[in-house]
Every structure is written in C-alpha cells, then in structure tokens.
Design an enzyme around this catalytic site. Sequence first.
Site, PDB file in Angstrom:
ATOM      1  N   ASP A 116      -4.726 -10.801  -0.265  1.00 48.18           N
ATOM      2  CA  ASP A 116      -3.389 -11.401  -0.246  1.00 48.18           C
ATOM      3  C   ASP A 116      -2.644 -11.159  -1.557  1.00 48.18           C
ATOM      4  OD1 ASP A 116      -1.330 -12.831   0.991  1.00 48.18           O
ATOM      5  OD2 ASP A 116      -1.966 -14.694   0.021  1.00 48.18           O
ATOM      6  N   HIS A 117      -1.441 -10.625  -1.435  1.00 54.39           N
ATOM      7  CA  HIS A 117      -0.576 -10.309  -2.580  1.00 54.39           C
ATOM      8  C   HIS A 117      -1.194  -9.289  -3.534  1.00 54.39           C
ATOM      9  CE1 HIS A 117       1.583 -13.656  -0.919  1.00 54.39           C
ATOM     10  NE2 HIS A 117       2.625 -13.326  -1.659  1.00 54.39           N
ATOM     11  N   GLU A 162      -0.769  -4.660  11.621  1.00 56.45           N
ATOM     12  CA  GLU A 162      -0.042  -4.211  10.437  1.00 56.45           C
ATOM     13  C   GLU A 162       1.437  -4.561  10.577  1.00 56.45           C
ATOM     14  OE1 GLU A 162      -0.870  -0.580   7.736  1.00 56.45           O
ATOM     15  OE2 GLU A 162       0.418   0.093   9.365  1.00 56.45           O
ATOM     16  N   HIS A 192       3.460  -5.023   3.795  1.00 56.19           N
ATOM     17  CA  HIS A 192       3.366  -5.517   5.174  1.00 56.19           C
ATOM     18  C   HIS A 192       2.935  -6.974   5.152  1.00 56.19           C
ATOM     19  CE1 HIS A 192       3.683  -1.614   7.148  1.00 56.19           C
ATOM     20  NE2 HIS A 192       2.847  -1.135   6.248  1.00 56.19           N
ATOM     21  N   HIS A 233       0.838  -1.201   0.000  1.00 58.02           N
ATOM     22  CA  HIS A 233       0.000   0.000   0.000  1.00 58.02           C
ATOM     23  C   HIS A 233       0.873   1.251   0.000  1.00 58.02           C
ATOM     24  CE1 HIS A 233      -0.351   0.633   4.694  1.00 58.02           C
ATOM     25  NE2 HIS A 233       0.888   0.528   4.308  1.00 58.02           N
ATOM     26  N   CYS A 281       5.590   6.118   4.658  1.00 54.61           N
ATOM     27  CA  CYS A 281       4.403   5.390   4.187  1.00 54.61           C
ATOM     28  C   CYS A 281       3.809   6.024   2.942  1.00 54.61           C
ATOM     29  CB  CYS A 281       3.347   5.336   5.288  1.00 54.61           C
ATOM     30  SG  CYS A 281       3.908   4.440   6.729  1.00 54.61           S
ATOM     31  N   HIS A 315       4.916   0.196  -0.412  1.00 57.30           N
ATOM     32  CA  HIS A 315       5.705  -0.707   0.434  1.00 57.30           C
ATOM     33  C   HIS A 315       4.758  -1.784   0.933  1.00 57.30           C
ATOM     34  CE1 HIS A 315       3.834   2.056   3.274  1.00 57.30           C
ATOM     35  NE2 HIS A 315       3.865   1.050   4.130  1.00 57.30           N
TER      36      HIS A 315
HETATM   37 NI    NI Z   1       2.483   0.753   5.622  1.00 55.40          NI
END
Ligand code: NI
Length: 136
Positions: free
Chosen positions: A79-80, A124, A41, A14, A33, A39
């Site tokens: 997911d992904h 997160e 998580h 995100h 961010c 990036h």
């Molecule tokens: Ni983040």
Amino acid sequence: MMYVTRREHFSAAHRLYNPSWSDEQNDRVFGKCNNPAGHGHNYYVEVTVAGEVDPETGYVVDLKELKRVIHTHVIDKLDHRNLNTDVDFLTGVNPTAENIAIGIWKQLVDRMPQGRLYQIRLYETEKNIVDYRGEA
Ligand code: NI
C-alpha cells in the site's frame, strides 16, 4: 468444499517495462504503462480459502486471522509503495497484475490460519482482473 473470500484494497504505483528490451520495444508493448515516471492504480485483491466447515466454529477460516495475515504479509508491503522498487517480494519482477498476483500467492500460500489457499483474484482496474490458483 467451502470457499471463503476476504477482499482487501491497496493503492500503488508502477511502471511496466522489460529492461532487456529497447525503449522502442517497451513503448510498443507497454504503451502508456511504460511511462518512465510511473502511474498508479487502486487495486483490490480477493483471497479465497478452500476447506471444510469446522463443526465447532462453523468457520472454514477465521476471517479476523486471515485479515491479519493478509495485512502483515501483503497489504502493509504494497500500500502506497512503488511496486518496481519498494517491495521485497517483487524484486526483479515486472509488476504486471499477473506477476503481482503470483507474488501475493507466494506470500500467503504457507501462511493460511486454516484451510488452504485456493485463489488470488487481483483487480488492477474495474475492468482488468487476473486470477491465480498456483502452479498446476
Ligand atoms: Ni498500470
């Protein structure tokens, strides 16, 4: 009242930003961010269901059924993926942990196999955690 929790995992990318703000304000509020390329998580989500123990099954909720609902309506969609662009239930939303938790709640609240949805806890990171219990 009994509380039963199913823990699931997804990985996603995100970028946090508010499109109505200047680059400077986005950078000031979101810092790293706000990296334009995004990036990732490794998220964990804990879905807690509240209810009475069924005297015949001994269950509040059949965890096999709960797992299937979570995978179909949450994990398979997240997911992904890129949370800014790929997820129907996050369209137009800044994908902070708070907003992701609200989105997950809305995906699940009317789909509980038994019992009622009590809480979405979203990790997160190991240290950044949000809890959502619906509008109140
Ligand atoms: Ni983040």
